[in-house]
Design a protein around this motif. Structure first.
Motif, short mmCIF file in Angstrom:
data_model
loop_
_atom_site.label_atom_id
_atom_site.label_comp_id
_atom_site.label_asym_id
_atom_site.label_seq_id
_atom_site.Cartn_x
_atom_site.Cartn_y
_atom_site.Cartn_z
N PHE A 105 -48.27 59.43 23.09
CA PHE A 105 -47.05 59.21 22.31
C PHE A 105 -45.83 59.89 22.94
CE2 PHE A 105 -50.27 58.43 18.99
CZ PHE A 105 -49.86 57.15 18.62
N ALA A 106 -46.05 60.73 23.94
CA ALA A 106 -44.93 61.27 24.69
C ALA A 106 -44.58 60.40 25.89
CB ALA A 106 -45.23 62.68 25.17
N GLY A 107 -45.46 59.43 26.22
CA GLY A 107 -45.23 58.57 27.37
C GLY A 107 -45.21 57.11 27.00
N ASP A 108 -46.32 56.40 27.31
CA ASP A 108 -46.37 54.95 27.10
C ASP A 108 -46.25 54.55 25.63
OD1 ASP A 108 -46.68 54.73 29.82
OD2 ASP A 108 -48.87 54.57 29.74
N GLY A 109 -46.73 55.38 24.73
CA GLY A 109 -46.69 55.03 23.32
C GLY A 109 -45.50 55.59 22.57
N ALA A 110 -44.47 56.03 23.30
CA ALA A 110 -43.31 56.62 22.61
C ALA A 110 -42.59 55.62 21.73
CB ALA A 110 -42.34 57.20 23.64
N ALA A 111 -42.65 54.32 22.07
CA ALA A 111 -41.96 53.30 21.29
C ALA A 111 -42.80 52.75 20.15
CB ALA A 111 -41.52 52.16 22.21
N GLU A 112 -44.01 53.25 19.97
CA GLU A 112 -44.87 52.76 18.89
C GLU A 112 -44.23 53.06 17.53
OE1 GLU A 112 -47.80 51.17 18.52
OE2 GLU A 112 -47.87 50.71 20.67
N PRO A 113 -44.31 52.12 16.58
CA PRO A 113 -43.70 52.37 15.26
C PRO A 113 -44.42 53.43 14.45
CG PRO A 113 -44.87 50.29 15.26
CD PRO A 113 -44.88 50.76 16.68
N VAL A 114 -45.72 53.65 14.72
CA VAL A 114 -46.52 54.62 13.98
C VAL A 114 -47.15 55.58 14.98
CG1 VAL A 114 -48.47 54.98 12.41
CG2 VAL A 114 -47.01 52.97 12.13
N HIS A 115 -46.96 56.87 14.76
CA HIS A 115 -47.52 57.89 15.63
C HIS A 115 -48.64 58.61 14.90
CE1 HIS A 115 -43.95 58.41 18.63
NE2 HIS A 115 -44.16 57.15 18.32
N ILE A 116 -49.75 58.82 15.61
CA ILE A 116 -50.93 59.48 15.06
C ILE A 116 -51.22 60.70 15.91
CG2 ILE A 116 -53.39 59.25 14.50
CD1 ILE A 116 -52.97 56.26 14.24
N HIS A 117 -51.30 61.86 15.27
CA HIS A 117 -51.58 63.11 15.97
C HIS A 117 -52.67 63.86 15.23
CE1 HIS A 117 -48.24 62.91 18.84
NE2 HIS A 117 -47.53 62.39 17.85
N SER A 124 -57.69 67.36 10.61
CA SER A 124 -56.90 66.41 9.83
C SER A 124 -55.86 65.75 10.73
CB SER A 124 -56.20 67.13 8.67
OG SER A 124 -55.33 68.14 9.18
N LEU A 125 -55.51 64.52 10.37
CA LEU A 125 -54.55 63.75 11.15
C LEU A 125 -53.15 63.86 10.56
CD1 LEU A 125 -56.52 60.44 11.90
CD2 LEU A 125 -56.13 62.38 13.43
N GLU A 126 -52.18 63.76 11.42
CA GLU A 126 -50.77 63.68 11.01
C GLU A 126 -50.27 62.30 11.42
OE1 GLU A 126 -48.84 66.87 12.99
OE2 GLU A 126 -49.90 68.45 11.88
N ILE A 127 -50.13 61.42 10.45
CA ILE A 127 -49.73 60.03 10.69
C ILE A 127 -48.35 59.84 10.10
CG2 ILE A 127 -50.33 57.61 10.38
CD1 ILE A 127 -53.22 58.44 10.00
N ARG A 128 -47.42 59.45 10.93
CA ARG A 128 -46.03 59.30 10.46
C ARG A 128 -45.36 58.15 11.20
NH1 ARG A 128 -46.36 63.96 13.49
NH2 ARG A 128 -45.12 64.00 15.42
#
Length: 244
Positions: A105-117, A124-128
């Motif tokens: 999510f810092a590189g290729d997935g930076a433009a994704e509308p939903v980020h999962i960490h 536990s997941l942090e989904i935003r």
């Protein structure tokens, strides 16, 4: 079945109330499928299974299923007698998953509308949802930088094409005076330095010193010789001598 899915949707929305527009379970599932197809996860089946399991636990709102023994049995086929102290399989793969998600999510997935960490502590997941102001703020930050760069280039071009200022009139040395031989040497050196725009070498200094000394000696000798010559006889005295 439809009632259960609707209940899971309501749970997902309730767990992400911090977003401007709360995420639905369908958006989270779609983000999971896109994430599992990413090269970093497609080549790692263990952490892919772990991510899918954690997303389902997030949607079901069952935090009891996030203990290491439960995860080890459900994801890594570790049966009864699993000891997390002697078997770090859950912690190791969770650390790998955490790093993969951060890099994606810092590189290729930076433009994704939903980020999962994955949280730094625990499982536990942090989904935003991606903040909509991130692109606009970066755009606003780039505009002043570009304008500043253009101004810098303009100032550089103006400075390159400008005429260099002339030296002050007080700094320009005047030609040496012939009536002051003692001070002529210093004035001559300063005058030649400014005209040549380069430092005078030692040889040139010595040559100039000799030349000025010779001129000074010749001038002094000429003056002394002129003073010692007898005055020419006047015409009246010459005529008187001839008459006598």
């Amino acid at each position: 079945m439809a009632t259960q899915e609707a209940g899971r949707d309501r749970i997902a929305v309730a767990k992400d109330t911090g977003d401007v527009e709360p995420l639905t379970a369908d958006e989270i599932r779609a983000a999971l499928q896109r994430l599992l197809s990413a090269p970093a996860l497609a080549r790692a089946p263990k952490i892919s299974r772990l991510l899918a399991y954690l997303v389902n636990v997030h949607l079901d709102a069952t935090p009891d299923a996030l203990s290491e023994p439960v995860i080890a049995g459900a994801v890594f086929d570790q049966r009864d007698g699993f000891n997390p102290r002697s078997n770090p399989i859950v912690r190791v793969n969770a650390s790998r998953l955490r790093n993969v998600l951060r890099k994606h999510f810092a590189g290729d997935g930076a433009a994704e509308p939903v980020h999962i960490h994955l949280a730094n502590v625990g499982y536990s997941l942090e989904i935003r949802r991606k903040p909509p102001s991130s692109d606009s703020s970066s755009g606003r930050a780039q505009v002043p930088a570009a304008a500043q760069a253009n101004q810098t280039v303009s100032r550089s071009a103006a400075s390159d094409t400008s005429v260099p200022p002339l030296p002050p009139a007080a700094d320009v040395a005047s030609p040496p005076s012939a009536e002051q031989p003692a001070a002529a040497f210093v004035a001559t050196l300063a005058y030649l330095k400014q005209k040549l725009c380069a430092p005078v070498s030692l040889g040139v200094v010595i040559a100039l010193l000799i030349a000025v000394s010779l001129l000074n000696i010749a001038y002094t000798h000429l003056v002394h010789t002129t003073m010692l010559l007898p005055d020419p006889p006047s015409p009246v005295a010459s005529v008187a001598v001839l008459r006598n």
